[in-house]
Design an enzyme around this catalytic site. Structure first.
Site, short mmCIF file in Angstrom:
data_model
loop_
_atom_site.label_atom_id
_atom_site.label_comp_id
_atom_site.label_asym_id
_atom_site.label_seq_id
_atom_site.Cartn_x
_atom_site.Cartn_y
_atom_site.Cartn_z
N GLU A 54 -41.06 -17.09 -67.45
CA GLU A 54 -40.98 -17.11 -68.91
C GLU A 54 -42.05 -16.22 -69.55
O GLU A 54 -41.78 -15.50 -70.51
CB GLU A 54 -41.12 -18.54 -69.43
N HIS A 108 -37.01 -10.23 -74.48
CA HIS A 108 -37.37 -11.37 -73.62
C HIS A 108 -36.22 -11.71 -72.69
O HIS A 108 -36.39 -11.83 -71.47
CB HIS A 108 -37.72 -12.57 -74.50
N GLU A 109 -35.04 -11.88 -73.26
CA GLU A 109 -33.89 -12.31 -72.45
C GLU A 109 -33.48 -11.26 -71.43
O GLU A 109 -33.18 -11.57 -70.27
CB GLU A 109 -32.72 -12.67 -73.36
N HIS A 154 -41.35 -23.48 -70.17
CA HIS A 154 -41.53 -22.93 -71.50
C HIS A 154 -42.83 -23.38 -72.15
O HIS A 154 -43.23 -22.84 -73.18
CB HIS A 154 -40.37 -23.34 -72.43
N TYR A 203 -37.46 -20.59 -60.79
CA TYR A 203 -37.52 -21.09 -62.16
C TYR A 203 -37.94 -22.55 -62.22
O TYR A 203 -37.20 -23.42 -62.68
CB TYR A 203 -36.17 -20.88 -62.84
N ASP A 263 -38.06 -29.77 -68.58
CA ASP A 263 -38.03 -28.31 -68.74
C ASP A 263 -38.41 -27.60 -67.43
O ASP A 263 -39.25 -26.71 -67.42
CB ASP A 263 -38.99 -27.92 -69.87
N HIS A 307 -35.57 -11.21 -68.32
CA HIS A 307 -35.22 -12.17 -67.26
C HIS A 307 -34.37 -11.46 -66.20
O HIS A 307 -34.49 -11.75 -65.00
CB HIS A 307 -34.46 -13.36 -67.84
#
Length: 358
Positions: A201, A177-178, A279, A192, A274, A181
């Site tokens: 996300e 996932h990271e 998210h 974002y 957020d 990005h």
């Protein structure tokens, strides 16, 4: 310790734990849990500023690629921060070196390698930037740090508090996932905030899940479609951070609160928190992908994954894209790849219709 910048030209530090979860812990946890959550939320201003400036300096420009490496080959470097907050830290394992006696080091090394292999073998992408970018990870960041993040240069992993969260290297899909990005930064530069941020996300969840499925050689029907399974300790009433198959059901815990993700547009969450719900509302496109993958069957990376990857690299995809435009682009790419009116195209269209986007 994450600077979730809201301006579309800023380059945020992407954290796996959403702020709404940390805020719940800060309100309802034990004194130690509250302290750690507040510490994570209240990052040192200088640290955030330095990371933000560095990220902006090295952030990729879309369509501009370094000269490709001669032959695609993973170049991994794993460091330890020794429970400090200095990056990258001390080098403890480099590419080709044998296993260490530190499970977090080896999990980070293997996770970076699995992500590199997935993108290369499935989509012929040479690392994050498609030009052989070395992959760097730092483990043992901070003291009982409850997060993992990508800062446009490297991966950083906390050890978790052991009370609510295990070490953050434990889940391959979190690593995937990271790092995704970073792929999104280079391929699409999705802003974002709001729906484009939720898509940012969601794309990371999609490919994080596919990286895990590819490593396990699971079909769409065999997969659990959970993000971060194994990350929550046994004391938490929950199975993961998010469920792509059933958004809103991943956890319901006295300390963490209830999973707030909506499963369709009828329950879209309007919030200024957020970065306008990046998210939270990502559950909607997550479910659309899962539905399409399950409908098509087989290995999800072969059809649904290919459609999403082609869409991410589509020059028609703009940084401020909304759900509907992204959905239409996935259908368009399904038509282009598999043929207009194909089963693949119909499955994608039906999935977006089910979640109320099309």
């Amino acid at each position: 310790m994450c600077n979730h910048a809201s301006h579309e030209r800023a380059h945020p530090i992407y954290c796996i734990l959403p702020p709404h979860m940390l805020k719940e812990i800060a309100k309802k946890g034990t004194p130690q849990q509250r302290s750690l959550a507040i510490e994570t939320l209240s990052a040192d201003h200088t640290f955030r500023q330095i990371r933000s400036v560095q990220a902006a300096m090295i952030a990729p420009r879309r369509g501009v690629h370094p000269k490709p490496a001669a032959a695609p080959s993973a170049q991994r470097s794993i460091y330890t921060a020794n429970n400090m907050e200095t990056l990258p830290g001390t080098l403890v394992r480099s590419e080709g070196a044998p296993k260490s006696d530190d499970v977090a080091v080896d999990e980070a090394y293997d996770g970076l390698g699995a992500t590199f292999d997935f993108y290369l073998k499935v989509f012929q992408r040479n690392s994050i930037d498609d030009a052989g970018m070395p992959l760097v990870g730092t483990v043992h960041y901070g003291v009982e740090y409850d997060n993992a993040f990508w800062n446009s240069q490297q991966m950083v992993f906390g050890d978790g508090d052991g009370s609510l969260f295990n070490r953050f290297t434990i889940a391959l899909d979190v690593i995937g996932h990271e790092l995704t990005h970073g792929v999104t930064e280079h391929a699409a530069a999705l802003a974002y905030s709001g729906q484009s941020g939720a898509l940012n996300e969601s794309v990371s969840d999609v490919f994080g899940a596919l990286i895990k499925q590819y490593a396990l050689q699971q079909t769409a029907s065999e997969a659990d479609w959970l993000i971060g399974a194994g990350l929550l300790t046994s004391s938490v009433n929950g199975v993961a951070l998010r469920s792509m198959k059933e958004p809103g059901t991943a956890y319901d815990d006295p300390v963490l609160g209830k999973d707030p993700q909506p499963a369709d547009m009828a329950h879209y969450v309007q919030t200024a928190q957020d970065n306008h719900g990046v998210h939270i509302n990502s559950g909607i496109p997550n479910r659309a992908f899962c539905l399409a993958a399950l409908d098509l069957g087989g290995y999800a990376w072969e059809k649904a994954g290919r459609i999403w990857y082609e869409t991410l690299n589509d020059t028609h995809l703009k940084p401020n894209v909304n759900f509907k435009t992204f959905a239409k682009l996935t259908v368009s790419n399904a038509d282009r790849i598999f043929g207009a009116g194909s089963a693949e195209s119909k499955a994608v269209s039906k999935a977006w219709d089910t979640v109320g986007v099309l």
